[in-house]
Design an enzyme around this catalytic site. Structure first.
Site, PDB file in Angstrom:
ATOM      1  CD1 TRP A 120      -2.758   1.504   0.851  1.00 48.47           C
ATOM      2  CD2 TRP A 120      -1.338   2.451   1.855  1.00 48.47           C
ATOM      3  NE1 TRP A 120      -3.544   2.718   0.999  1.00 48.47           N
ATOM      4  CE2 TRP A 120      -2.366   3.380   1.660  1.00 48.47           C
ATOM      5  CE3 TRP A 120      -0.408   3.060   2.527  1.00 48.47           C
ATOM      6  CZ2 TRP A 120      -2.700   4.461   2.132  1.00 48.47           C
ATOM      7  CZ3 TRP A 120      -0.304   4.324   2.966  1.00 48.47           C
ATOM      8  CH2 TRP A 120      -1.714   5.097   2.751  1.00 48.47           C
ATOM      9  CG  ASP A 132      -6.906   2.993   0.319  1.00 47.83           C
ATOM     10  OD1 ASP A 132      -6.492   3.739   0.990  1.00 47.83           O
ATOM     11  OD2 ASP A 132      -8.223   3.499   0.021  1.00 47.83           O
ATOM     12  CE1 TYR A 161      -2.127   8.525  -0.725  1.00 47.37           C
ATOM     13  CE2 TYR A 161       0.161   9.248   0.117  1.00 47.37           C
ATOM     14  CZ  TYR A 161      -1.133   9.442  -0.102  1.00 47.37           C
ATOM     15  OH  TYR A 161      -1.877  10.477   0.114  1.00 47.37           O
TER      16      TYR A 161
END
Length: 487
Positions: A430, A450, A434
């Protein structure tokens, strides 16, 4: 150039289609001027038009920039595939460093290739040499400053990266057949005031400005960023070409009637102006072609009406380290809680900046500051509420950035850099996705684990979400932002 492509571009010029702005420029033989496809001047005859993919190519062919449509305000072009081409990365670095005095060999070294190879692939792609492209970047920035500010001509020359006033004057007259002072007399634009520089950066409409501000406002770090009267403001800390540390502030507003963002820059930032403008373009995704994105993602509206909005931008970042630390702090906690931790970090370790603007007091701590803290990092960040594991992850990120082991910048190769990120303890898929999305400007990132993505697509399973996201390539980052905005 193929006749069919010329026909399409002439049709776009005739329609003044903003979707093509920045994709090509047209040189008009009858006037000796080159224009953007949105220019309001009288439509030239087809036989008088020659089309170019860059402003530099038009200038090398002997055309000078139009004073009406102002080619220096044209938006850039975004990379579409996941692995950004070397030539595009070279173009981005040339634009960002045109005022820094960085040599072409230094830029090539940063790209991991020889100067000869960079010159060869760049010339093949854009039909101009890197030196010619760099020259055009400097001239167009100088033209923008002469037209829109009250800076002295010598300050304009230095800010645009020319080594001397004489060279600037000679080159400007040679290329534009006009003295810099004569251009300034011709301009009727409102000038910058109050010890600040005001410039305009173009984009392809539409632009969902309120969406962008709402996204940034929710994640704004107190002391570093704020939203005031429909504009984004932040502190700035950049390092100049001579390794001097420069501090100041910047304000970004919106002028929709002209399809531009207005950038008000503290005059103290003049030595790093090209760096600053490059970061603003990245933060506000001014390279985006919204219609190209919507052509793929418009199908999201079959899932739920208005799930995808034409003109949604991908929020980038201004400071890659700041954004990466913010991503680590946001792991498995709410946006609000992560914002609180970031505010404590800034108040304790940020560099004070005198801005005279309420809410802007500090610059985010640099990687160099973090790695020079004495003793265990837990002892410095633990009292702020940051867990030991996250503190150690932040320290490793700072070391990687200080040593330039990971390239977080816009245009980096995301797959390669994400592998390096995943090797750092405390960074999972994640966080890596990001950082690639916002730090590197990768349009095809997808943080499938997410919470917001899963909530927006409930009750679909993880397998169903992954399969659905495959249909959104190569714009999955934009799909993710639309899903977040829907909440």
């Amino acid at each position: 150039m193929a006749r069919d492509e010329e026909r399409i571009w002439y049709a776009a010029l005739k329609a003044k289609d903003a979707r093509f702005d920045g994709h090509f420029f047209v040189g008009v033989a009858s006037t000796g001027i080159y224009c953007r496809p949105i220019c309001r001047a009288k439509l030239p005859k087809p036989e008088n038009c020659t089309f170019y993919t860059t402003a530099a190519a038009a200038e090398q062919a002997g055309f000078r920039p139009c004073l009406l449509c102002r080619p220096e305000r044209a938006p850039g072009t975004a990379p579409v595939d996941a692995s950004v081409a070397l030539v595009h990365r070279a173009k981005v670095l040339l634009e960002e460093n045109c005022g820094s005095g960085l040599s072409l060999d230094q830029i090539a070294d940063h790209l991991g290739c020889t100067g000869r190879h960079m010159r060869r692939v760049f010339s093949a792609a854009y039909h101009v040499t890197p030196v010619q492209y760099l020259q055009t970047c400097r001239l167009l920035l100088a033209k923008n400053l002469l037209t829109d500010t009250d800076l002295s001509v010598i300050d304009v020359a230095m800010a645009a990266g020319f080594g001397s006033l004489r060279r600037f004057n000679d080159l400007f007259k040679s290329q534009y057949r006009l003295a810099p002072t004569a251009l300034r007399r011709q301009s009727s634009s409102a000038k910058s005031r109050d010890n600040a520089i005001v410039l305009a950066l173009g984009y392809r409409p539409p632009y969902q400005w309120r969406q962008m501000l709402d996204f940034l406002a929710q994640r704004a770090i107190p002391g570093v960023e704020t939203i005031i009267d429909g504009a984004y403001l932040r502190t700035v800390h950049l390092v100049g070409s001579e390794q001097q540390h420069v501090y100041g502030w910047v304000r970004v507003g919106h002028r929709p009637e002209n399809n531009v963002l207005t950038v008000t820059v503290d005059s103290s930032l003049l030595p790093v102006l090209t760096q600053l403008l490059a970061r603003i373009r990245h933060l506000f995704d001014l390279f985006c072609d919204p219609h190209a994105v919507y052509e793929v993602l418009g199908a999201m509206n079959a899932i739920r009406p208005d799930l995808c909005t034409l003109g949604t931008r991908l929020p980038g970042c201004f400071d890659p380290f700041e954004m990466a630390v913010r991503a680590v702090l946001g792991q498995q906690i709410t946006v609000k809680a992560a914002r609180t931790l970031a505010a404590r970090l800034v108040a304790t370790h940020g560099a004070p900046v005198a801005t005279g603007i309420a809410g802007l007091t500090h610059a985010f701590p640099s990687p160099q500051h973090v790695i020079t803290l004495d003793g265990p990092i837990d002892g410095h960040l633990g009292p702020l509420g940051i867990t030991g594991a996250r503190a150690r992850t932040i320290l490793e990120l700072a070391r990687a950035m200080a040593r330039e082991e990971i390239d977080f910048t816009f245009g980096a190769e995301p797959e390669r850099e994400m592998k390096k990120l995943l090797a750092i303890a405390g960074i999972g898929p994640w966080t890596a996705q990001y950082i690639a999305m916002r730090g590197m400007g990768w349009p095809d990132a997808f943080p499938e684990t997410d919470f917001g993505v899963k909530k927006a697509l409930a009750p679909r399973s993880a397998k169903e979400i992954s399969a659905l996201a495959e249909t959104w390539r190569p714009w999955r980052s934009y799909a993710t932002v639309n899903l977040w905005n829907s909440l």
